[in-house]
Design an enzyme around this catalytic site. Structure first.
Site, PDB file in Angstrom:
ATOM      1  N   GLY A  67      37.268  77.192  77.912  1.00 21.18           N
ATOM      2  CA  GLY A  67      38.605  78.483  78.392  1.00 21.18           C
ATOM      3  C   GLY A  67      37.353  79.611  78.389  1.00 21.18           C
ATOM      4  N   GLU A  68      38.475  81.057  77.583  1.00 23.13           N
ATOM      5  CA  GLU A  68      37.285  81.868  77.384  1.00 23.13           C
ATOM      6  C   GLU A  68      36.988  82.913  78.735  1.00 23.13           C
ATOM      7  OE1 GLU A  68      34.040  81.061  75.170  1.00 23.13           O
ATOM      8  OE2 GLU A  68      35.202  80.526  73.535  1.00 23.13           O
ATOM      9  N   GLY A  69      37.574  82.439  79.939  1.00 26.06           N
ATOM     10  CA  GLY A  69      36.228  82.607  81.072  1.00 26.06           C
ATOM     11  C   GLY A  69      35.605  81.896  81.436  1.00 26.06           C
TER      12      GLY A  69
END
Length: 339
Positions: free
Chosen positions: A306-308
């Site tokens: 996640g997180e980009g």
């Protein structure tokens, strides 16, 4: 153009007819340039497709990335009351601090690939409601979060990377995907941040109960966003729409980010025409979701952070595509004979 502030979730349905469409003339010009470069046609594979995609949405045959913006939205979720995550919700705020201090993977990947990162914590001290008991958000709360996401987009950016953080949001993502595209809840539900078999079973049970409670709105994707989603999911939708209004291509991250944006696809599939998916997450529901929204990921690196992070990594591939597209010589310029 700028995205107008929405006064009702039902307004999303109308946007596909008013937002900018693909620039076919720019796409044709970009394709013609690709076919004139010193290489066999098609020999750069998806790099050629990505260059053409960028031309389509930036409206020029030779697009460049001068400013890449990365946005990470963070939210907390009432569904955590059902024991769906092994971590406490305090971790969301702690990870936001880590982002702000430059210590997370997304910080390193943005630095390595030339993106400017901003993190938005969305009312972390006020989690959404437990969707097994009622709607996660009121329409007003959902619209507010959507507008915060839209307002975060820099209209001067050439490309937008989207990511998220929120303990419990893999459960939210699986709920949104099931509600929008159907199928067995278990097929959409994975370990997220590390749930064991018992934890996954609790996630499945919570989602099934939530879907049963909200069965009256199935088929109404914007209403599903409010009923089952979180503030970061709504913010992602807002950012996607604002980017479309400004003709900014978007790179979505993994399962959670894609599931948020997929609400727009379920509303009108044209609303994600300007979006790429950066990578195929190892979270089991992501490949099923990519099939549902007809998107091919740029990368397959078995990531599920996640997180980009996957979107930021894909930015480097897109920069490489444009470097070839803009920097290579044509046959005529290089004095190379064509077939």
């Amino acid at each position: 153009m700028s995205l107008p502030r929405l006064t009702a979730l039902s307004d999303i349905v109308k946007l596909a007819d008013s937002l900018p469409e693909a620039d076919k003339a720019a796409a044709d010009a970009a394709r013609a340039r690709q076919n004139s470069l010193t290489k066999p046609p098609g020999s750069l594979g998806r790099l050629e497709e990505l260059a053409e995609f960028m031309a389509t949405w930036r409206g020029t045959a030779r697009p460049e990335i001068w400013k890449a913006q990365a946005l990470v939205f963070a939210g907390n979720h009432g569904i955590c009351a059902q024991g769906v995550n092994p971590y406490p919700q305090e971790v969301t705020a702690q990870m936001v601090a880590n982002f702000e201090n430059g210590g997370a993977a997304i910080n390193q990947l943005c630095a390595a690939n030339g993106a400017e990162l901003s993190v938005f914590a969305l009312d972390l001290d006020r989690p959404t409601a437990d969707f097994t008991e009622g709607p996660a958000m009121s329409e007003t709360d959902c619209l507010d979060a959507l507008w915060q996401g839209a307002s975060a987009v820099d209209e001067g950016a050439d490309i937008l990377i989207l990511g998220e953080m929120g303990i419990g949001n893999s459960t939210v993502a699986a709920a949104l995907a099931t509600a929008c595209f159907g199928g067995d809840v278990a097929e959409w539900t994975g370990p997220g941040t590390g749930s064991d078999k018992a934890g996954i079973a609790r996630k499945i049970d919570a989602i099934e109960r939530g879907l049963k409670r909200h069965e009256g709105i199935m088929g109404d994707a914007p209403a599903i966003l409010a009923a089952l989603g979180g503030r970061e999911q709504a913010a992602i939708c807002g950012a996607v729409l604002a980017a479309r209004a400004a003709r900014i291509p978007v790179i979505l991250d993994g399962f959670i980010c894609t599931a948020a944006a997929a609400v727009l696809y379920a509303t009108d599939m044209r609303l994600l025409d300007h979006c790429l998916v950066g990578h195929a997450s190892a979270e089991p529901g992501h490949r099923k979701l990519l099939t549902a929204i007809h998107k091919r990921p740029v990368l397959e690196f078995d990531m599920r952070l996640g997180e980009g992070s996957g979107a930021a990594l894909a930015l480097g591939i897109i920069r490489s595509a444009l470097a070839c597209h803009n920097g290579m010589a044509t046959f005529g310029e290089a004095g190379v004979s064509e077939a």
